[in-house]
Scaffold this active site. Structure first.
Site, PDB file in Angstrom:
ATOM      1  CB  SER A 210      -0.934  -0.018   1.219  1.00 41.22           C
ATOM      2  OG  SER A 210      -1.909   1.006   1.117  1.00 41.22           O
ATOM      3  CG  ASN A 211      -0.455   4.685  -1.255  1.00 44.87           C
ATOM      4  OD1 ASN A 211      -1.214   5.335  -0.547  1.00 44.87           O
ATOM      5  ND2 ASN A 211      -0.832   4.166  -2.430  1.00 44.87           N
ATOM      6  CG  HIS A 212       3.177   6.556   3.728  1.00 45.89           C
ATOM      7  ND1 HIS A 212       3.249   5.764   4.850  1.00 45.89           N
ATOM      8  CD2 HIS A 212       4.384   6.428   3.109  1.00 45.89           C
ATOM      9  CE1 HIS A 212       4.439   5.197   4.923  1.00 45.89           C
ATOM     10  NE2 HIS A 212       5.150   5.584   3.874  1.00 45.89           N
ATOM     11  CB  ALA A 278      -2.581   7.394  -3.284  1.00 49.18           C
TER      12      ALA A 278
END
Length: 403
Positions: A210-212, A278
């Site tokens: 995943s991402n932030h 995102a």
């Protein structure tokens, strides 16, 4: 935020629900509004004027003249002209009846009859009182005068009964005021699709890529357009946020594939699509059925590209649709953003940079540059994400107004 510098009168009448008025006043002040509070005599028995004066940063008024011996007159006409909005919360059956029939026996009702601004009534009473024919008649009459009713909610009441009659929660009251001030005729009824948050691409039943992304920007945009009158669908990856607004249709997904499928369902009917999510660029080629055990040394993971949602939907774009993308860059920022705008058939690209302090993932603020198809570049200062959403709303409103 759309309540900044708005002048709000809060009327409080005698109900156990008066304690919620303290939270409402705090939320209004936090939103940038200037707040003054009027109380009936009965209301002062449930919550002290000192509490509301402290929270509002203004004296609380309940009588025509001050009781300090000076004889200062609290001018109901001036108060009625001062306000941009007047919300009476809680509004008891007695207060509803007095206002509906023009009875003017205290400062609150005198200000109501003098007010030229929109007036909101938020009823609070027991369920049998709320359902009584006389109360329903009074509510209908108040509406016929152009007043706005914020419906009481269903739940446990002070009497111990369960039903309609609970004062709407302060957050709902705040949303009603925000929706009023943010309403834009050109936006009303437009169908808006927004993606937000990260996606999670599973490796096994336990782990994922995943991402932030926090989803805060997309959720702020959804809230702002809903309050402007749009029909908003928000397709959201996993985030730790509450639903942005009661009027928003929230569709929760996890993976990029799920986000694509949910977006495709609403895309064709949308007038505006905002790609604020995102989306993870890669996902594991295979998802293990059992938890992958830790091994000594290195670990190799084969990845495959996820669907490019903006690219795929951009190819399906219709003449009446506007598409807005986001570009988070670290180098060659405007060049990369322009390339993304063109390749994905977007009308606007919202560029933000991880090189700008306070911008990007997780922050409550953002600093954006908006580039359109004609090459016009708009630069904005660092702002709260709610204010950034307002700037985006302004740009889209301008575009729709031109059309």
């Amino acid at each position: 935020m759309n309540l900044v510098e708005k002048k709000i009168l809060v009327g409080v009448s005698g109900s156990i629900a008066a304690y919620k008025s303290a939270v409402l006043v705090r939320l209004l002040v936090k939103s940038g509004a200037e707040v003054r509070v009027l109380m009936t005599h009965a209301a002062t028995e449930f919550i002290t004027p000192l509490t509301l004066a402290t929270l509002s940063k203004n004296p609380v008024l309940s009588t025509y003249a001050s009781d300090d011996g000076i004889g200062q007159w609290n001018n109901h006409v001036e108060l009625g002209l001062w306000a941009d909005a007047f919300i009476i919360a809680p509004a008891t059956a007695h207060t509803l009846a007095r206002c509906a029939n023009g009875l003017c026996d205290d400062l609150l009702t005198a200000v109501y009859l003098s007010a030229r601004c929109p007036v909101f009534f938020a009823p609070a009473m027991d369920l049998d009182m709320y359902r009584h024919g006389s109360t329903l008649h009074n509510i209908q009459r108040l509406r016929s005068y152009g007043n706005i009713l914020i419906e009481a909610e269903y739940g446990e009441l002070a009497s111990g009964l369960v039903g309609e009659g609970r004062l709407a929660e302060p957050e709902i009251l705040l949303e009603a005021l925000q929706r009023h001030f943010n309403h834009r005729p050109v936006v009303a009824g437009k169908r808006v699709l927004i993606t937000a948050g990260p996606t999670q691409e599973a490796m096994d039943p336990v782990r994922y890529i995943s991402n932030h992304s926090s989803g805060k920007m997309g959720y702020a945009i959804a809230r702002t357009f809903a309050q402007a009158g749009a029909d908003v669908t928000l397709v959201s990856g996993p985030v730790g946020l509450d639903a942005p607004d009661a009027a928003v249709r929230l569709v929760k997904v996890r993976s990029a594939r799920q986000m694509l499928e949910a977006s495709q369902e609403y895309f064709a009917a949308s007038d505006l699509v905002v790609f604020a999510a995102a989306v993870a660029d890669y996902a594991p080629s295979e998802v293990a059925e059992q938890k992958i055990k830790k091994h000594e040394g290195t670990f190799e993971l084969n990845l495959t590209k996820t669907p490019d949602i903006a690219l795929m939907l951009g190819r399906q774009k219709r003449a009446h649709q506007l598409l807005v993308g986001f570009a988070l860059e670290t180098e060659n920022e405007q060049e990369n953003a322009r390339r993304k705008l063109e390749s994905k058939n977007l009308d606007f690209i919202v560029l933000n940079s991880l090189n700008d302090p306070g911008a990007g993932f997780a922050y409550d603020t953002n600093k954006i540059t908006v580039i359109d198809r004609e090459g016009l570049i708009r630069h904005f200062e660092l702002k709260k994400k709610e204010e950034v959403a307002q700037d985006i709303l302004d740009i889209i409103t301008e575009k729709w107004s031109e059309a």
